[in-house]
Enzyme design. Structure first.
Site, PDB file in Angstrom:
ATOM      1  N   ARG A 259      42.987  34.307  37.700  1.00 61.71           N
ATOM      2  CA  ARG A 259      42.985  35.128  38.898  1.00 61.71           C
ATOM      3  C   ARG A 259      44.424  35.468  39.278  1.00 61.71           C
ATOM      4  NH1 ARG A 259      38.483  35.951  37.831  1.00 61.71           N
ATOM      5  NH2 ARG A 259      36.615  35.828  39.150  1.00 61.71           N
ATOM      6  N   GLU A 288      43.702  44.646  42.740  1.00 56.72           N
ATOM      7  CA  GLU A 288      43.306  45.278  41.482  1.00 56.72           C
ATOM      8  C   GLU A 288      42.622  46.600  41.790  1.00 56.72           C
ATOM      9  OE1 GLU A 288      42.490  41.241  38.806  1.00 56.72           O
ATOM     10  OE2 GLU A 288      40.796  42.448  39.515  1.00 56.72           O
ATOM     11  N   HIS A 307      41.496  43.734  34.115  1.00 54.33           N
ATOM     12  CA  HIS A 307      40.523  42.663  34.348  1.00 54.33           C
ATOM     13  C   HIS A 307      39.320  42.839  33.416  1.00 54.33           C
ATOM     14  CE1 HIS A 307      38.975  39.683  37.616  1.00 54.33           C
ATOM     15  NE2 HIS A 307      38.496  39.372  36.420  1.00 54.33           N
TER      16      HIS A 307
END
Length: 342
Positions: A259, A288, A307
């Site tokens: 993370r 993000e 991601h």
């Protein structure tokens, strides 16, 4: 929305009303975060499926919901909305991460939270190694030389990356993902160190040749590559800051497939700009995506992926059945092995 069965005259007749699960949106309504048709079909084998638009149009339907599914960076149901779902028993995260869920708030209302561990571990471990290799071999710098619009007359044979084989790797978080990273790293003959809340059994350590480091201060100075695979918790948030980067080798690369908040991004920017460490390869950031004027995007020695560590067709397909099974277990009163316990 009661389930239908086939009667003697071949007509569809309603049966006893089934429990319902709540999905905020389908992929048709939300191409980025909506659940795919395959998952909805699996759910419909056992439950009726209700969407945000159904509850908005008829709040009474919320009384039928026993489980809610989360996909994406926000809760499917806020604490303020729980009054609409008086019989909600569980919120299930589609992936392994649950840091965006108010677990304590839901637990206070008698609602369990579960995640989906293990299924994505191989894909995430693969991607961690991918990022490490791409950074070490300067892949993203090299591709435009061969494929860019400007014609290259010849390749620079003195343009070099670094070996991963026989280098040292420090794994921060030796859970399922970290253990799978270690197995892959062993194939590269890497010397493996790890830091974890609890030391692993000697048999597990010896299977990959991993050496336990009780603190980051023990691990960081030894490693050519450091890979973060631990969950985001109050203890790990901001774990990597200025002091940690100073402990690392100037030739070291940090890789993060966990993370974004585990790394202090301002400290990372300074460490990369000032060459305190050599490079970074990240699958996660905060926020993000990063705004286009973010300082990290100005640096030549960083790779940032969107991601996507678990984003393979095979993994996403394998992630679906356990989600349905988790709500079934709660409805049927069976124990949960994947409940998030704080």
């Amino acid at each position: 929305m009661a389930a239908l069965t086939t009667g003697k005259d071949n007509t569809k007749v309603p049966t006893k009303q089934r429990p319902a699960v709540y999905i905020r949106r389908s992929r048709a309504d939300d191409p980025e975060y909506g659940f795919p048709d395959e998952f909805i079909e699996l759910c419909e084998e056992h439950f009726d499926v209700l969407y945000e638009k159904n509850i908005t149009g008829n709040p009474e339907l919320g009384k039928r919901v026993v489980g809610a599914y989360n996909r994406g960076p926000s809760m499917p149901i806020s604490i303020d909305e729980l009054w609409k779902f008086p019989n909600l028993k569980i919120v299930v995260c589609s992936g392994i991460g649950w840091d965006h869920i108010d677990v304590r708030g839901l637990n206070a209302h008698g609602i369990k939270v579960a995640n989906n561990p293990g299924v994505s571990s191989n894909a995430v471990a693969d991607f961690g190694i991918t990022l490490m290799l791409a950074s070490a071999r300067r892949l993203l710098e090299g591709v435009p030389v061969a494929m860019g619009p400007k014609q290259c007359q010849k390749f620079n044979v003195n343009w070099l990356g670094n070996d991963v084989s026989f280098a040292s790797l420090g794994i921060v978080g030796m859970g399922d993902i970290g253990s799978k990273v270690a197995k892959r790293a062993k194939a590269f003959d890497m010397k493996i160190y790890y830091h974890n809340r609890n030391r692993k059994p000697e048999e597990e350590e010896s299977s990959v040749g991993a050496i336990y480091c009780p603190t980051l201060a023990d691990l960081l100075p030894r490693c050519d590559y450091v890979m973060i695979t631990c969950p985001l918790t109050s203890e790990t948030e901001g774990m990597f800051g200025e002091n940690e980067f100073k402990l690392m080798k100037p030739s070291a690369t940090i890789v993060n497939v966990a993370r974004g908040e585990i790394i202090d991004q301002e400290a990372l920017y300074n460490a990369l700009k000032n060459k305190t460490i050599k490079a970074a390869a990240l699958d996660v950031t905060y926020p993000e995506p990063l705004p286009r004027d973010h300082p990290l995007l100005t640096l030549p020695n960083i790779i940032i992926a969107p991601h996507m560590a678990s984003a393979t067709a095979e993994t996403r397909k394998r992630m679906l059945p356990p989600l349905v099974e988790t709500v079934l277990a709660v409805v049927e009163g069976r124990p949960l092995t994947n409940e998030v316990i704080l």
